[in-house]
Design a protein around this motif. Sequence first.
Motif, PDB file in Angstrom:
ATOM      1  N   ASP A 115       4.131  28.631 -16.617  1.00  0.00           N
ATOM      2  CA  ASP A 115       5.313  27.947 -16.089  1.00  0.00           C
ATOM      3  C   ASP A 115       6.157  27.355 -17.214  1.00  0.00           C
ATOM      4  O   ASP A 115       7.387  27.464 -17.210  1.00  0.00           O
ATOM      5  N   ASP A 133      10.013  28.546 -18.285  1.00  0.00           N
ATOM      6  CA  ASP A 133      11.158  27.637 -18.324  1.00  0.00           C
ATOM      7  C   ASP A 133      11.816  27.622 -19.701  1.00  0.00           C
ATOM      8  O   ASP A 133      13.041  27.524 -19.811  1.00  0.00           O
ATOM      9  N   ARG A 139      10.071  35.100 -16.615  1.00  0.00           N
ATOM     10  CA  ARG A 139       8.813  34.960 -15.866  1.00  0.00           C
ATOM     11  C   ARG A 139       7.894  36.154 -16.115  1.00  0.00           C
ATOM     12  O   ARG A 139       6.690  35.992 -16.337  1.00  0.00           O
TER      13      ARG A 139
END
Length: 372
Positions: free
Chosen positions: A152, A156, A364
């Motif tokens: 994650d 980001d 991602r």
Amino acid sequence: MFSFFKKKFGAAPTVSSDEQSSPQVDEVVAEPAPLPVAEPTPAAAAEPAVVPAAPAVLAEVGAEAEATETPEAPRKGWMDKLRAGLRKTGSSIAQVFTGTRIDEALYEELEEALLMADAGVKATEFLLDDLKRRVKEAKATEPAAVRGLLIDALSDLLRPLEKPLSVGEQTPTVMMVVGVNGAGKTTSIGKLTRHLAEAEQKVLLAAADTFRAAAREQLGVWADRTRVEIVSQEGGDPSAVTFDAVTAGRARGCDVVIADTAGRLPTQLHLMEELKKIRRVIAKAQDGAPHEVLLVVDGNTGQNALSQVKAFDDALGLTGLIVTKLDGTAKGGVLAAIARERAVPVYFIGIGEKLEDLQTFSAREFAQALLE
């Protein structure tokens, strides 16, 4: 699913810039008399064509990709290739999470692994601080959970690099492609040209690497494969060739003009000045051009790739990157360094020699392929 549709063109002639009666370009170029071909109508350029960010996929249409194939299938194949390509980078990071405790030793091992993957000091420090915050907020107790939180955090961090390549807002959209020798610049141009051609974009190539015969021949092969026109000149002035190509692209109603330039090391200041000159000449051939200045970088070079991004960006004002040869490298973490220190959008990443091995970048997907 981002689809491409083949468009049949006539034979792809090789147009010598001598035929365009180009001036030998210095700092000032006179506007040439228009060629006797009508400018494209406004309707032809009314709707921009977008090469979108993932998860849309650049897919080859034809015998290799049946119309009945589902959108998920080619993207899954791409993810499998991406995981395999990033295995050398990700394996050392993944080993950090094989223990049973979340302690300072885990973070120290992770710091070392990220630095070895060429994530760089700034990005590594940022990721570790962000990860510790996420672990605390999630009240994670297992190292496996920490890995998910790192995915994650990395996603980001990389997300500002995720941007679609858009063509059609200007006619033609002029792209200037730069990079050091051996980065895969001409091959990447060929792959991008074929994707655009199959999306019914009329493409014109400019062989502005005029002093390396192999470069013109290599670009000519791609022009033949994709049935697009190419403007070339043996031993001529690169700026003049580019000027001719942009002028011809405007006259012929092309959607995209792509200029392949000679490989340059950013430390070769006199050669970098030549690239600046090409950029200025393009602007004289068409107001507002080049619309894209793309740098092709070799993912194997690690922190040197970041240095190239900074140097070329300072000199030319980059609009996007194509990161090649990520397969088999242990230095794929350099994208984190780029995101933290010079966040130039990454339009495409490459993990092989085939057409389908050049794909749009997804933050991602990259984080998952690297760490899962």
